[in-house]
Design a protein around this motif. Structure first.
Motif: not given
Length: 333
Positions: A33-38, A42-50, A87-92
């Motif tokens: 997904l990174i960076p072509d789609w998100m 964005g992915i961190s926010a979706v995972r945590l807030v969602g 989650i944030f550091l992993f996705v980053k």
């Protein structure tokens, strides 16, 4: 009586195995997904807030008990520090590094669980456990120092460093939430943990309307983000708590060294990375280190149980009629 502990042990292992499979596939899917789609934000926010929203919806159907006052600080730190930063550091890290390399580094939480125990819980691991930790660090160092650049990422070293920081946060998450895990039902605890993780994640939301995935009609990226949200974030974390409750945080953390196996299969299958012999060597070294650590933990646990049994035996004194009573009761009588 003997079937229940055995059944619980099997259930705990199955729970963390399924979660580990989800996490392994997640490495490849997130990288896709990174960076072509998100973006990573964005992915961190979706995972945590969602994930927070899903947890609170699920809690409607479960009877939840009141959280004890002494556990609130653990839930706050577990969410805001352990879960959010993990989650944030992993996705980053996947924005920069190779998915296979990142997955290999993600096998290190057992090492950091031991280190946290030594520093903050005054535990005294056996020598073989220290040797196992050292061997595992050597394996991680091989991954980090193998190449400065990789086909799987733009800045491999930065990605590896972020991945290590992420594993430290996950180890912290396992340790600080182990006791609440034994007290509350999964959804009862996780709804609060995700809430405290979602609060800092709200600052990642501004600008998400510009994410490419929002403006596409392609199905694949939406299926991938749905998998990340439902399976990886909701179901996997829902499975971790009963696993910790049944088999303990140390054994749960040991399942991390299966993560590169599933991540490698997914990454190679999706054409995101190629498996190199140096990665296999590093993976085997880390696993060997974890085996040594596990042997040391088992021996230490056996010694502690033997010492407790001896203490209990010493506290029992014979009475005049030939029966046994504790020394405390003897003093009262």
């Amino acid at each position: 009586m003997s079937q229940k502990p055995k059944s619980g042990f099997i259930t705990g292992n199955l729970c963390i195995l399924v979660a580990t499979i989800f996490w392994g596939i997640n490495v490849a899917v997130t990288k896709a997904l990174i960076p072509d789609w998100m973006t990573s934000y964005g992915i961190s926010a979706v995972r945590l807030v969602g994930g927070c929203i899903l947890m609170w919806i699920a809690s409607i159907f479960v009877k939840c008990v009141k959280i004890e006052r002494q556990d609130w600080i653990k839930l706050i730190l577990g969410g805001a520090v352990g879960l959010f930063l993990f989650i944030f550091l992993f996705v980053k890290s996947l924005s920069y590094g190779s998915p296979i390399d990142i997955s290999i580094i993600m096998t290190l939480p057992p090492v950091f669980v031991i280190i946290i125990g030594v520093i903050f819980q005054k535990q005294r691991p056996a020598l073989i456990e220290y040797i196992g930790c050292l061997v595992s660090f050597i394996g991680a160092a091989i991954v980090i120092l193998a190449e400065g650049k990789s086909s799987g990422g733009s800045d491999k070293l930065l990605g590896d460093v972020l991945a290590i920081a992420s594993t430290i946060c996950y180890a912290f998450y396992l340790v600080i939430l182990e006791k609440p895990t034994h007290t509350y039902k999964p959804i009862n605890m996780l709804r609060w943990v995700f809430l405290f993780a979602a609060i800092p994640a709200l600052f990642l939301i501004p600008g998400m309307q510009k994410e490419p995935i929002v403006h596409t009609k392609e199905v694949v990226p939406w299926v991938e983000i749905a998998f990340i949200l439902v399976c990886v974030t909701f179901l996997a974390y829902f499975l971790v708590q009963p696993a910790i409750k049944r088999i303990g945080s140390e054994l749960v953390s040991l399942y991390q060294y299966l993560l590169p196996v599933f991540a490698t299969i997914a990454s190679v299958s999706m054409g995101l990375d190629k498996l190199k012999w140096i990665q296999v060597v590093a993976m085997l070294i880390i696993i060997f280190g974890m085996v040594l650590t596990n042997i040391g933990k088992r021996k230490r646990a056996q010694k502690e149980l033997a010492a407790q049994a001896q203490t209990a035996s010493d506290s029992v004194t014979p009475t005049a009629d030939g029966t046994n009573s504790s020394s405390e009761n003897a003093q009262k009588n």
